[in-house]
Design a protein around this motif. Structure first.
Motif, mmCIF file in Angstrom:
data_model
loop_
_atom_site.group_PDB
_atom_site.id
_atom_site.type_symbol
_atom_site.label_atom_id
_atom_site.label_comp_id
_atom_site.label_asym_id
_atom_site.label_seq_id
_atom_site.Cartn_x
_atom_site.Cartn_y
_atom_site.Cartn_z
ATOM 1 N N ILE A 35 -2.184 -19.943 76.204
ATOM 2 C CA ILE A 35 -2.733 -20.649 77.313
ATOM 3 C C ILE A 35 -3.707 -19.859 78.130
ATOM 4 O O ILE A 35 -3.825 -18.664 78.069
ATOM 5 C CB ILE A 35 -1.514 -21.242 78.087
ATOM 6 C CG1 ILE A 35 -2.014 -22.279 78.984
ATOM 7 C CG2 ILE A 35 -1.048 -19.831 78.917
ATOM 8 C CD1 ILE A 35 -0.784 -22.961 79.697
ATOM 9 N N GLY A 36 -4.571 -20.874 78.668
ATOM 10 C CA GLY A 36 -5.661 -20.047 79.523
ATOM 11 C C GLY A 36 -6.440 -21.121 79.919
ATOM 12 O O GLY A 36 -6.578 -22.289 79.350
ATOM 13 N N ARG A 37 -7.629 -20.674 80.772
ATOM 14 C CA ARG A 37 -8.459 -21.841 81.309
ATOM 15 C C ARG A 37 -9.097 -22.258 80.050
ATOM 16 O O ARG A 37 -9.706 -21.678 79.116
ATOM 17 C CB ARG A 37 -9.471 -20.847 82.531
ATOM 18 C CG ARG A 37 -8.982 -20.569 83.685
ATOM 19 C CD ARG A 37 -9.785 -20.098 84.742
ATOM 20 N NE ARG A 37 -10.446 -19.236 84.262
ATOM 21 C CZ ARG A 37 -11.698 -19.248 84.440
ATOM 22 N NH1 ARG A 37 -12.421 -19.992 84.917
ATOM 23 N NH2 ARG A 37 -12.244 -17.813 84.138
ATOM 24 N N SER A 38 -10.034 -23.601 80.256
ATOM 25 C CA SER A 38 -10.611 -23.877 79.445
ATOM 26 C C SER A 38 -11.928 -23.084 79.107
ATOM 27 O O SER A 38 -12.560 -22.566 80.021
ATOM 28 C CB SER A 38 -11.278 -25.400 79.951
ATOM 29 O OG SER A 38 -10.270 -26.165 80.239
ATOM 30 N N ASN A 39 -12.373 -22.799 77.724
ATOM 31 C CA ASN A 39 -13.301 -21.985 77.367
ATOM 32 C C ASN A 39 -13.033 -20.762 77.607
ATOM 33 O O ASN A 39 -13.990 -19.736 77.551
ATOM 34 C CB ASN A 39 -14.671 -22.580 78.145
ATOM 35 C CG ASN A 39 -15.901 -22.335 77.248
ATOM 36 O OD1 ASN A 39 -15.620 -22.509 76.116
ATOM 37 N ND2 ASN A 39 -16.928 -22.112 77.697
ATOM 38 N N VAL A 40 -11.887 -20.231 77.423
ATOM 39 C CA VAL A 40 -11.613 -18.860 77.364
ATOM 40 C C VAL A 40 -11.615 -18.135 76.162
ATOM 41 O O VAL A 40 -11.499 -16.877 75.913
ATOM 42 C CB VAL A 40 -10.018 -18.632 78.210
ATOM 43 C CG1 VAL A 40 -9.003 -19.152 77.366
ATOM 44 C CG2 VAL A 40 -10.010 -17.044 78.498
ATOM 45 N N GLY A 41 -11.622 -19.031 74.857
ATOM 46 C CA GLY A 41 -11.620 -18.547 73.670
ATOM 47 C C GLY A 41 -10.412 -18.529 72.823
ATOM 48 O O GLY A 41 -10.131 -17.885 72.041
ATOM 49 N N LYS A 42 -9.313 -19.525 73.338
ATOM 50 C CA LYS A 42 -8.010 -19.638 72.852
ATOM 51 C C LYS A 42 -7.937 -19.861 71.500
ATOM 52 O O LYS A 42 -7.514 -19.632 70.566
ATOM 53 C CB LYS A 42 -7.331 -20.551 73.670
ATOM 54 C CG LYS A 42 -5.923 -20.801 73.295
ATOM 55 C CD LYS A 42 -5.151 -21.583 74.339
ATOM 56 C CE LYS A 42 -5.590 -22.652 74.987
ATOM 57 N NZ LYS A 42 -5.886 -23.796 74.091
ATOM 58 N N SER A 43 -8.639 -21.001 70.949
ATOM 59 C CA SER A 43 -8.752 -21.436 69.585
ATOM 60 C C SER A 43 -9.487 -20.452 68.577
ATOM 61 O O SER A 43 -8.784 -20.127 67.878
ATOM 62 C CB SER A 43 -9.615 -22.758 69.421
ATOM 63 O OG SER A 43 -8.899 -23.853 70.028
ATOM 64 N N SER A 44 -10.478 -19.704 69.236
ATOM 65 C CA SER A 44 -11.038 -18.581 68.359
ATOM 66 C C SER A 44 -10.103 -17.393 68.072
ATOM 67 O O SER A 44 -10.131 -16.879 67.025
ATOM 68 C CB SER A 44 -12.232 -18.123 69.220
ATOM 69 O OG SER A 44 -13.138 -19.125 69.108
#
Length: 207
Positions: A35-44
């Protein structure tokens, strides 16, 4: 500590998406949520860890996903991709829904073994991240912090920013959770994160 090269990802497959933790897979195997803020690079990051560039879909629209996504790894544990939080353009109804989804899973999902909280290393401590981390502590949730996008900083600047962040948290935390430094571009931190997961899995198995 496990050998960083010890865990091999032999299989990683998407299993289910839903917006209610009670509809998550009916299994007893451990789940490691991200989990993290939007656009933190989670999917990557998830794609980097699994060695599959197309496993988790990366969206060009921050804050788009409102789903809990389960990916089964080596048929023995799950990576769980939780919605990103903190997207400013969400309406109140959408924010409330997001809060229900996240709190429901984090507090209600017994199989969740560790929550990895992603932090973009380029930014100073953000209020929303710090509040979320403190909320996890108040609720006794097992978590680790993963700093992302280390490749965007200099070789020394990135680790220095991580140390500054840890000093900031140490003002209110007696003991910090595990901390990982990663880059989805270079693969930095992959071995350390996977070794940690393997170590926890082994401890659950009583090894």
């Amino acid at each position: 500590m496990c050998n960083f090269a010890s865990m091999k990802i032999k299989s990683a497959k998407f299993e289910i998406s839903n917006s209610d933790y009670r509809k998550c897979p009916d299994s007893k195997i451990p789940e490691y949520a991200f989990i993290g803020r939007s656009n933190v690079g989670k999917s990557s990051l998830i794609n980097m860890l699994t060695g599959n560039k197309s496993l988790a879909k990366t969206s060009q629209t921050p804050g788009k996903t409102l789903l809990i996504n389960h990916f089964k790894i080596n048929d023995s544990w799950y990576i769980v991709d939780l919605p990103g939080y903190g997207y400013a353009r969400r309406g109140k109804e959408s924010r409330d829904q997001l809060q229900r989804i996240i709190e429901g899973y984090v507090l209600g999902r017994e199989q969740m073994t560790c929550l990895f909280v992603l932090i973009d290393v380029r930014h100073e401590p953000q209020k929303i991240d710090v509040e979320f981390i403190n909320w996890l502590g108040e609720n006794g949730v097992a978590f680790a912090i993963v700093f992302t996008k280390l490749d965007k900083e200099g070789k020394k600047a990135g680790p220095d920013k991580v140390e500054a962040y840890k000093r900031f948290l140490s003002k209110t935390w007696e003991e910090l959770p595990p901390v990982f430094l990663t880059s989805s571009e270079t693969g930095q931190g992959r071995g350390e994160v996977l070794a940690y997961i393997e170590e926890v899995n082994r401890s659950l198995d009583g090894e």
